[in-house]
Scaffold this motif. Sequence first.
Motif, PDB file in Angstrom:
ATOM      1  N   LEU A   1       0.823  -1.209   0.000  1.00 41.41           N
ATOM      2  CA  LEU A   1       0.000   0.000   0.000  1.00 41.41           C
ATOM      3  C   LEU A   1       0.860   1.264   0.000  1.00 41.41           C
ATOM      4  N   ALA A   2       1.886   1.294   0.840  1.00 43.27           N
ATOM      5  CA  ALA A   2       2.759   2.470   0.900  1.00 43.27           C
ATOM      6  C   ALA A   2       3.463   2.700  -0.440  1.00 43.27           C
ATOM      7  N   THR A   3       3.913   1.634  -1.063  1.00 46.00           N
ATOM      8  CA  THR A   3       4.563   1.755  -2.372  1.00 46.00           C
ATOM      9  C   THR A   3       3.577   2.282  -3.409  1.00 46.00           C
ATOM     10  N   PHE A   4       2.355   1.793  -3.358  1.00 47.82           N
ATOM     11  CA  PHE A   4       1.326   2.271  -4.281  1.00 47.82           C
ATOM     12  C   PHE A   4       1.062   3.762  -4.081  1.00 47.82           C
TER      13      PHE A   4
ATOM     14  N   GLY B   1       1.155 -14.226  -3.063  1.00 52.67           N
ATOM     15  CA  GLY B   1       0.427 -13.138  -3.722  1.00 52.67           C
ATOM     16  C   GLY B   1       0.982 -11.778  -3.354  1.00 52.67           C
ATOM     17  N   LEU B   2       1.266 -11.579  -2.073  1.00 44.37           N
ATOM     18  CA  LEU B   2       1.830 -10.292  -1.637  1.00 44.37           C
ATOM     19  C   LEU B   2       3.247 -10.109  -2.171  1.00 44.37           C
ATOM     20  N   SER B   3       4.027 -11.179  -2.195  1.00 47.80           N
ATOM     21  CA  SER B   3       5.380 -11.097  -2.774  1.00 47.80           C
ATOM     22  C   SER B   3       5.309 -10.774  -4.253  1.00 47.80           C
ATOM     23  N   PHE B   4       4.348 -11.363  -4.949  1.00 46.80           N
ATOM     24  CA  PHE B   4       4.176 -11.082  -6.374  1.00 46.80           C
ATOM     25  C   PHE B   4       3.824  -9.616  -6.596  1.00 46.80           C
ATOM     26  N   LEU B   5       2.930  -9.067  -5.773  1.00 50.01           N
ATOM     27  CA  LEU B   5       2.582  -7.643  -5.892  1.00 50.01           C
ATOM     28  C   LEU B   5       3.807  -6.755  -5.693  1.00 50.01           C
ATOM     29  N   MET B   6       4.634  -7.082  -4.701  1.00 49.63           N
ATOM     30  CA  MET B   6       5.845  -6.296  -4.460  1.00 49.63           C
ATOM     31  C   MET B   6       6.813  -6.411  -5.643  1.00 49.63           C
TER      32      MET B   6
ATOM     33  N   LEU C   1       7.131  -1.771 -12.049  1.00 51.56           N
ATOM     34  CA  LEU C   1       6.125  -0.772 -12.395  1.00 51.56           C
ATOM     35  C   LEU C   1       6.602   0.641 -12.035  1.00 51.56           C
ATOM     36  N   TYR C   2       7.267   0.760 -10.891  1.00 52.82           N
ATOM     37  CA  TYR C   2       7.697   2.077 -10.404  1.00 52.82           C
ATOM     38  C   TYR C   2       9.205   2.294 -10.533  1.00 52.82           C
ATOM     39  N   LEU C   3       9.877   1.509 -11.348  1.00 53.47           N
ATOM     40  CA  LEU C   3      11.331   1.586 -11.465  1.00 53.47           C
ATOM     41  C   LEU C   3      11.822   2.970 -11.885  1.00 53.47           C
ATOM     42  N   SER C   4      11.180   3.573 -12.869  1.00 51.33           N
ATOM     43  CA  SER C   4      11.649   4.893 -13.325  1.00 51.33           C
ATOM     44  C   SER C   4      11.415   5.951 -12.240  1.00 51.33           C
ATOM     45  N   ASN C   5      10.290   5.882 -11.548  1.00 50.64           N
ATOM     46  CA  ASN C   5      10.040   6.828 -10.449  1.00 50.64           C
ATOM     47  C   ASN C   5      11.056   6.643  -9.325  1.00 50.64           C
TER      48      ASN C   5
ATOM     49  N   THR D   1       9.594   2.608  -5.073  1.00 46.17           N
ATOM     50  CA  THR D   1       9.900   1.538  -4.134  1.00 46.17           C
ATOM     51  C   THR D   1      10.996   1.881  -3.143  1.00 46.17           C
ATOM     52  N   GLY D   2      11.611   3.040  -3.290  1.00 47.73           N
ATOM     53  CA  GLY D   2      12.649   3.425  -2.335  1.00 47.73           C
ATOM     54  C   GLY D   2      13.815   2.458  -2.368  1.00 47.73           C
ATOM     55  N   GLN D   3      14.187   1.939  -1.200  1.00 50.17           N
ATOM     56  CA  GLN D   3      15.360   1.070  -1.081  1.00 50.17           C
ATOM     57  C   GLN D   3      15.033  -0.413  -1.266  1.00 50.17           C
ATOM     58  N   LEU D   4      13.849  -0.741  -1.740  1.00 52.94           N
ATOM     59  CA  LEU D   4      13.433  -2.130  -1.895  1.00 52.94           C
ATOM     60  C   LEU D   4      14.418  -2.895  -2.774  1.00 52.94           C
TER      61      LEU D   4
END
Length: 151
Positions: free
Chosen positions: A74-77, A122-127, A133-137, A82-85
């Motif tokens: 949710l925070a990533t969305f 499922g949660l790991s897949f979303l992450m 999805l957010y790599l450029s950001n 993704t910050g330091q993920l």
Amino acid sequence: FGENLMLLIQNVILVLMAWQFSSTRVQPQEKLLVLLGFGLYVVGVLNFLPEDMRYLLMSSTWPVMLYARGSQVLATFQVKHTGQLSIVTTAMNLVGSLIRIGTTLKETGDMVVLSGYLLSGGLSFLMFVQYFLYLSNTKKEMEKSQEKKKE
């Protein structure tokens, strides 16, 4: 059973290391209280919880998992990066979940165990998807962070 025993041993080692390397000294009374609590838990489960109800113990981890990983998703969305993920850690979590799902299907077919692994997967897949999805950001945010450090 074997995997859970190994996880228990690993967690005991982590607790001992946390106690050893903590910046504030953990008092002997606190350590004793933890040991006593764990002992009472084991005795209670083995002696008082009927075997046909023990599946509830496995499903008791679902809310913790939903909170821990779900809040990260949710925070990533919300921030759209993704910050330091670490993609390596995320990929390893995903692959581990997929392996556990396959093993559970083949070996036991236990639906309670399987549903926990499906939730985790499922949660790991979303992450995992969010990382790309957010790599450029994320790259833009990291550049901004580096510029601020230089100032």
